[in-house]
Design a protein around this motif. Structure first.
Motif, mmCIF file in Angstrom:
data_model
loop_
_atom_site.group_PDB
_atom_site.id
_atom_site.type_symbol
_atom_site.label_atom_id
_atom_site.label_comp_id
_atom_site.label_asym_id
_atom_site.label_seq_id
_atom_site.Cartn_x
_atom_site.Cartn_y
_atom_site.Cartn_z
ATOM 1 N N ALA A 66 0.994 -1.136 0.111
ATOM 2 C CA ALA A 66 0.049 -0.132 0.104
ATOM 3 C C ALA A 66 0.863 1.185 0.061
ATOM 4 O O ALA A 66 1.521 1.328 0.848
ATOM 5 C CB ALA A 66 -0.886 -0.098 1.264
ATOM 6 N N LYS A 67 0.820 2.052 -1.058
ATOM 7 C CA LYS A 67 1.698 3.053 -1.263
ATOM 8 C C LYS A 67 0.695 4.342 -0.920
ATOM 9 O O LYS A 67 -0.421 4.479 -1.394
ATOM 10 C CB LYS A 67 2.238 3.244 -2.501
ATOM 11 N N PHE A 68 1.177 5.472 -0.166
ATOM 12 C CA PHE A 68 0.235 6.485 0.127
ATOM 13 C C PHE A 68 0.883 7.813 -0.451
ATOM 14 O O PHE A 68 2.111 8.035 0.046
ATOM 15 C CB PHE A 68 -0.162 6.664 1.830
ATOM 16 N N SER A 107 4.992 8.790 0.755
ATOM 17 C CA SER A 107 5.666 10.035 0.092
ATOM 18 C C SER A 107 5.915 11.021 1.324
ATOM 19 O O SER A 107 5.512 10.785 2.404
ATOM 20 C CB SER A 107 4.614 10.715 -0.815
ATOM 21 N N ALA A 108 6.469 12.135 0.830
ATOM 22 C CA ALA A 108 6.649 13.167 1.747
ATOM 23 C C ALA A 108 5.464 13.895 1.704
ATOM 24 O O ALA A 108 4.534 13.938 1.005
ATOM 25 C CB ALA A 108 7.774 14.192 1.372
ATOM 26 N N SER A 109 5.048 14.402 3.136
ATOM 27 C CA SER A 109 3.792 15.169 3.405
ATOM 28 C C SER A 109 3.658 16.278 2.224
ATOM 29 O O SER A 109 4.457 17.190 1.821
ATOM 30 C CB SER A 109 3.920 15.725 4.622
ATOM 31 N N ASN A 135 2.198 24.356 0.496
ATOM 32 C CA ASN A 135 3.455 23.812 -0.310
ATOM 33 C C ASN A 135 3.708 22.389 0.054
ATOM 34 O O ASN A 135 3.167 21.924 1.373
ATOM 35 C CB ASN A 135 4.883 24.532 0.002
ATOM 36 N N LYS A 136 4.207 21.517 -1.099
ATOM 37 C CA LYS A 136 4.373 20.094 -0.605
ATOM 38 C C LYS A 136 5.825 20.324 0.017
ATOM 39 O O LYS A 136 6.663 20.835 -0.116
ATOM 40 C CB LYS A 136 4.811 19.378 -1.838
ATOM 41 N N VAL A 137 6.253 19.171 1.334
ATOM 42 C CA VAL A 137 7.555 19.312 1.738
ATOM 43 C C VAL A 137 8.466 19.271 0.722
ATOM 44 O O VAL A 137 9.698 19.792 0.977
ATOM 45 C CB VAL A 137 7.568 18.221 2.799
ATOM 46 N N THR A 138 8.380 18.346 -0.185
ATOM 47 C CA THR A 138 9.267 18.017 -1.232
ATOM 48 C C THR A 138 9.856 19.520 -1.919
ATOM 49 O O THR A 138 11.059 19.702 -2.012
ATOM 50 C CB THR A 138 8.939 17.355 -2.337
ATOM 51 N N ASP A 139 8.744 20.268 -2.185
ATOM 52 C CA ASP A 139 9.150 21.503 -2.939
ATOM 53 C C ASP A 139 9.896 22.436 -1.870
ATOM 54 O O ASP A 139 10.747 23.148 -2.445
ATOM 55 C CB ASP A 139 7.783 22.234 -3.182
ATOM 56 N N GLY A 147 9.314 6.192 0.223
ATOM 57 C CA GLY A 147 9.452 6.321 -1.248
ATOM 58 C C GLY A 147 10.395 7.404 -1.602
ATOM 59 O O GLY A 147 11.189 7.907 -1.170
ATOM 60 N N PHE A 148 10.643 7.361 -3.075
ATOM 61 C CA PHE A 148 11.172 8.451 -3.657
ATOM 62 C C PHE A 148 12.721 8.247 -3.861
ATOM 63 O O PHE A 148 13.487 9.026 -4.637
ATOM 64 C CB PHE A 148 10.660 9.646 -3.081
ATOM 65 N N TYR A 149 13.603 7.643 -2.690
ATOM 66 C CA TYR A 149 15.021 7.921 -2.948
ATOM 67 C C TYR A 149 15.512 6.219 -2.697
ATOM 68 O O TYR A 149 14.815 5.464 -2.209
ATOM 69 C CB TYR A 149 15.520 8.731 -1.822
ATOM 70 N N GLN A 185 12.596 10.188 -10.217
ATOM 71 C CA GLN A 185 11.908 11.602 -10.842
ATOM 72 C C GLN A 185 10.664 11.923 -9.822
ATOM 73 O O GLN A 185 10.274 11.285 -8.854
ATOM 74 C CB GLN A 185 10.975 11.339 -12.317
ATOM 75 N N ARG A 186 10.341 13.279 -10.073
ATOM 76 C CA ARG A 186 9.136 13.454 -9.145
ATOM 77 C C ARG A 186 7.925 12.639 -9.411
ATOM 78 O O ARG A 186 7.646 11.998 -10.341
ATOM 79 C CB ARG A 186 8.607 15.105 -9.597
ATOM 80 N N GLY A 187 7.410 12.566 -8.181
ATOM 81 C CA GLY A 187 6.250 11.480 -7.957
ATOM 82 C C GLY A 187 6.912 9.908 -7.990
ATOM 83 O O GLY A 187 5.966 9.346 -8.127
ATOM 84 N N GLY A 188 7.974 10.020 -7.623
ATOM 85 C CA GLY A 188 8.777 8.721 -7.745
ATOM 86 C C GLY A 188 8.382 7.629 -6.539
ATOM 87 O O GLY A 188 8.706 6.730 -6.700
ATOM 88 N N GLY A 189 7.691 8.145 -5.575
ATOM 89 C CA GLY A 189 7.158 7.402 -4.483
ATOM 90 C C GLY A 189 6.257 6.108 -5.071
ATOM 91 O O GLY A 189 6.257 4.866 -4.708
ATOM 92 N N ASP A 190 5.752 6.356 -6.166
ATOM 93 C CA ASP A 190 4.881 5.361 -6.896
ATOM 94 C C ASP A 190 5.848 4.425 -7.375
ATOM 95 O O ASP A 190 5.519 3.187 -7.610
ATOM 96 C CB ASP A 190 4.291 6.254 -7.957
HETATM 97 N N1 ASP Z 1 7.662 13.547 -2.586
HETATM 98 C C1 ASP Z 1 8.092 13.423 -4.045
HETATM 99 C C2 ASP Z 1 7.400 14.329 -4.822
HETATM 100 O O1 ASP Z 1 6.767 15.339 -4.561
HETATM 101 C C3 ASP Z 1 7.866 12.134 -4.580
HETATM 102 C C4 ASP Z 1 6.415 11.548 -4.227
HETATM 103 O O2 ASP Z 1 5.499 12.162 -3.837
HETATM 104 O O3 ASP Z 1 6.153 10.443 -4.709
HETATM 105 O O4 ASP Z 1 7.746 14.439 -6.260
#
Ligand code: ASP
Length: 447
Positions: free
Chosen positions: A5-7, A37-39, A47-51, A167-169, A181-186
């Motif tokens: 389960a990925k959130f 993923s990051a919050s 803002n997203k924490v990643t940003d 995820g992501f790293y 890449q961005r969104g890489g938690g998927d």
């Molecule tokens: N936190 C990263 C992003 O915002 C990865 C992810 O959310 O999957 O791109």
């Protein structure tokens, strides 16, 4: 059965979302492996924490003080920990990170988003935390070393029985942090599902799966309950994206279904991405429709092109030289068109046309801009005579001129070029007539 389960970021944005995650994970004992993923954003302007962490890197690069920014990030984690009464020492751990932030690599800094979210979620769900740096192994060229990664993930799964993975790293064998890449938690979730041979890869997000059309164009489009990997690629490419596209590759090879679910509405059916259908179900003839505006077509005409070996290659090499990706090449007997994204050629179109003149000595070249591409996608269209004719007919009746037509080689999508100005009307027309209504008796299973 194992469920991974990925959130996504919005599912772990604050304490309230954490609670939803806990109730989802707790409601099914098969959900033993969780990726976060990051919050993300708590409200639209947030803002997203990643940003924010990317911004921290930019501050460091330009020698600007980022203390306030780091405090904001810390406060987000502190709020979650306080509200959920977690014992994780946010101030201490985040303080250590902030104190040394200038010494870390930019990737390391960004990866701390999923790391801190993961630490808090692991405690809250009472799952062991597995650091992705120890199990997701990257080659130096940025690709994943699947052999090592699989070995390490399986080893942790056997030893721990269940765990939480940020995820992501991941990291190279010498320990340097690398990011997807961005969104890489998927992608992390997909890799984990594949390595553990999961029965399903659940991807929890903030929408109830794929919609059959863009809700900005069509009012309340229906959702898609099942989609194949190829259909999803076709629709995502045209902008209907829910999942990081690269995430399908690890699970596709082993035919693990991906279930897209909504953390805010867990009972909604969502979308399942998989190849095979249940038998004897009625399915929609058309799975979905998507499109994008602002393409450009460069039409080349010359007598006897079809006998001129290498002519098309010479044309395409001009586009290659300018680093322009070619979307479609509809051909006629003595002509062909090259369809490209308008934005990709905005500075080079005159040079490209000049070079085509020189290289190909055509009878004529003309450039059509303001072209919108609409892709009608449906596995059930393949080998079903007459579908494309009816779709074109429907646009004809609405007085919409089709400027280009191509069909994907497995017959799962029909792509039409119309004027930008006709874009919305064309989508609405096809949606009303075919996408919303028409069902087919027996599903034709994808091959
Ligand atoms: N936190 C990263 C992003 O915002 C990865 C992810 O959310 O999957 O791109």
């Amino acid at each position: 059965m194992i469920k991974v389960a990925k959130f996504g970021g919005s599912s772990v944005a604050d304490a309230e979302q954490f609670r939803k995650v806990k109730s989802i994970v707790g409601s099914d004992p098969e959900r033993r492996f969780v990726v976060v993923s990051a919050s993300g954003r708590r409200f639209p302007q947030d803002n997203k924490v990643t940003d924010l962490l990317l911004l921290v890197n930019a501050h460091i690069e330009y020698h600007v003080d980022c203390t306030a920014l780091l405090s904001d990030i810390q406060a987000r984690y502190q709020d979650i920990a306080d509200e959920l009464e977690l014992s994780y020492p946010v101030a201490e751990r985040f303080g250590e990170f902030a104190a040394q932030v200038k010494g870390f690599s930019p990737e390391y800094v960004v990866s701390r988003g999923e790391w801190f979210t993961g630490q808090l979620m692991a405690e809250y769900l009472d799952l062991p935390f597995v650091d992705a740096a120890e199990v997701i192994v990257f080659h130096h060229d940025g690709s994943v070393d699947m052999e090592r990664t699989a070995m390490r993930l399986r080893d942790r799964a056997t030893r721990l029985g269940s765990f939480l993975l940020p995820g992501f790293y991941g990291a190279t064998v010498d320990g340097s942090i690398k990011l997807f890449q961005r969104g890489g938690g998927d992608i992390t979730g997909a890799i984990l599902a594949r390595c553990l041979d999961a029965g399903v890869y659940e991807n929890w997000t903030d929408v109830s799966g794929f919609l059959a059309a863009d809700p900005r164009v069509v009012d309340h489009p229906r959702s898609i309950h099942r989609i194949t990997y190829d259909e999803m690629r076709e629709l995502s490419y045209m902008g209907a994206s829910v999942l990081q596209e690269e995430a399908i590759f690890p699970v596709r090879e082993t035919n693990i279904p991906i279930q897209i679910k909504n953390t805010n509405d867990p009972d909604a059916k969502g979308t399942i991405i998989r190849e095979t259908a249940e038998e004897h179900v009625k399915e929609h003839l058309i799975t979905g429709i998507a499109g994008k505006r602002d393409f450009m077509a460069i039409h080349v005409q010359r007598a006897h092109i079809s006998n001129d070996v290498g002519y098309l290659r010479r044309a395409l090499s001009v586009f290659e030289k300018y680093g322009v990706s070619v979307e479609h090449v509809p051909t006629g007997v003595d002509s062909f068109g090259v369809v490209v994204n308008g934005a990709d050629v905005k500075d080079s179109i005159y040079s490209i046309v000049n070079e085509l003149q020189h290289e190909l000595e055509p009878d004529s070249i003309n450039v059509v801009d303001s072209l919108a591409l609409i892709s009608v996608v449906g596995r059930n269209m393949s080998r079903r005579a007459g579908t494309s004719g009816r779709i074109f007919g429907c646009l004809g009746e609405a007085g919409i001129n089709i400027r280009m037509i191509t069909q994907s080689s497995q017959e799962i999508s029909i792509i039409m070029g119309v004027n930008n100005a006709d874009f919305e009307r064309a989508i609405q027309c096809i949606y009303d007539r075919f996408v919303d209504g028409e069902m087919v008796e027996m599903p034709q299973l994808a091959q």
